[in-house]
Scaffold this active site. Sequence first.
Site, short mmCIF file in Angstrom:
data_model
loop_
_atom_site.label_atom_id
_atom_site.label_comp_id
_atom_site.label_asym_id
_atom_site.label_seq_id
_atom_site.Cartn_x
_atom_site.Cartn_y
_atom_site.Cartn_z
N GLU A 1 0.21 7.58 -94.89
CA GLU A 1 1.20 7.56 -93.79
C GLU A 1 0.62 8.48 -92.74
O GLU A 1 -0.58 9.12 -92.96
CB GLU A 1 2.49 7.89 -94.20
N LYS B 1 12.01 14.02 -99.51
CA LYS B 1 11.83 14.62 -98.10
C LYS B 1 12.16 15.99 -98.41
O LYS B 1 13.30 16.72 -97.98
CB LYS B 1 12.65 13.99 -97.20
N ARG C 1 19.01 8.88 -98.88
CA ARG C 1 17.79 9.38 -99.11
C ARG C 1 17.89 10.82 -99.40
O ARG C 1 17.19 11.03 -100.43
CB ARG C 1 16.83 8.96 -98.07
N1 PMP Z 1 6.89 9.92 -93.10
C1 PMP Z 1 6.88 11.49 -93.09
C2 PMP Z 1 6.11 12.10 -93.82
C3 PMP Z 1 7.94 11.76 -92.53
O1 PMP Z 1 8.20 13.14 -92.49
C4 PMP Z 1 8.80 10.95 -91.76
C5 PMP Z 1 10.10 11.57 -90.96
N2 PMP Z 1 9.82 12.41 -89.98
C6 PMP Z 1 8.62 9.52 -91.81
C7 PMP Z 1 7.64 9.05 -92.48
C8 PMP Z 1 9.47 8.49 -91.16
O2 PMP Z 1 10.87 8.49 -91.90
P1 PMP Z 1 12.03 8.08 -90.85
O3 PMP Z 1 11.65 6.73 -90.05
O4 PMP Z 1 13.07 8.11 -92.07
O5 PMP Z 1 12.34 9.11 -89.89
#
Ligand code: PMP
Length: 292
Positions: free
Chosen positions: A182, A149, A50
Amino acid sequence: MKIYINGTFHTKEEAKISVYDHGLLYGDGVFEGIRVYNGRVFKLDEHLKRLYESANSIMLAMPMTFDELRHATVLTVRENNMRDAYIRLIITRGIGSLGLNPFSCEKPQVIIIVDKIALYPKEMYEHGMRIVTVPTQRNMAEAIPPQVKSLNYLNNILAKIEAINAGVEEAIMLNSYGLVAECTGDNIFVVKNNVIMTPPSYMGVLEGITRNTVMELAGQLSYTAKQRILTRHDLFSSDECFLTGSAAEIVPVTHVDGRTISDGTPGYVTKQLMIAFKKLTETTGTPVFAAA
Ligand code: PMP
């Protein structure tokens, strides 16, 4: 604590980068948050993949190969001698001029921090969390793609401020259509009639590694897991609701915008997923100390 910067280790006090780095000046860069459980890095390759996809999306040429970065990440955990930790992997655009042009920057900088993280109080994992919808919308993909990200988290920070002002720990962010996207640092799920649902990435969602892991675990536990468009009403009328993230893991949600979800206690499916997730984190991953 030993912090990796471009191939060398520094103490926390000495780990510094230039004020001309565009990561600082403009939030220009990408990052990952990864967990180490029981001496193993959880889903390392998925996080690195990612990271490389995020870098490619913002035209940031990664200064290391996938394998080199993988090795540097494992090495940094080993140097810090931690069996349970949180890794923050940061790639900044690098040192440039005061103008925006990213191509004026010399070379992206690679920073790896290994530390501890505790996002939410322990009792929330046992009794559940209250969350609210906030006015700040999730970025449109046409503006800053939520799938990237990036170091530019102001969108999420504004929503976090609104959650804190409302007296809760997390915020539900809607997209510009008013549909559920989210939370500020976590993905969101509902369970309805034993079907586990989360919004598809095109709703304006980071494709969480924990989210994808939960979808897989759901299948193994013989539940149907789907990506589906969700409204606030779907959250209010769900049987169960929970959040997922590398730092947060799986957090049960019991109240949404003042509405009680079912009987106001963490749901059965959520609890089953929490147990399965814990087991997976403790038994899989890239070994830190056995690797040469
Ligand atoms: N959404 C956002 C905006 C995030 O920053 C994150 C990670 N902190 C997630 C979802 C969750 O992603 P992951 O499970 O890969 O940590």
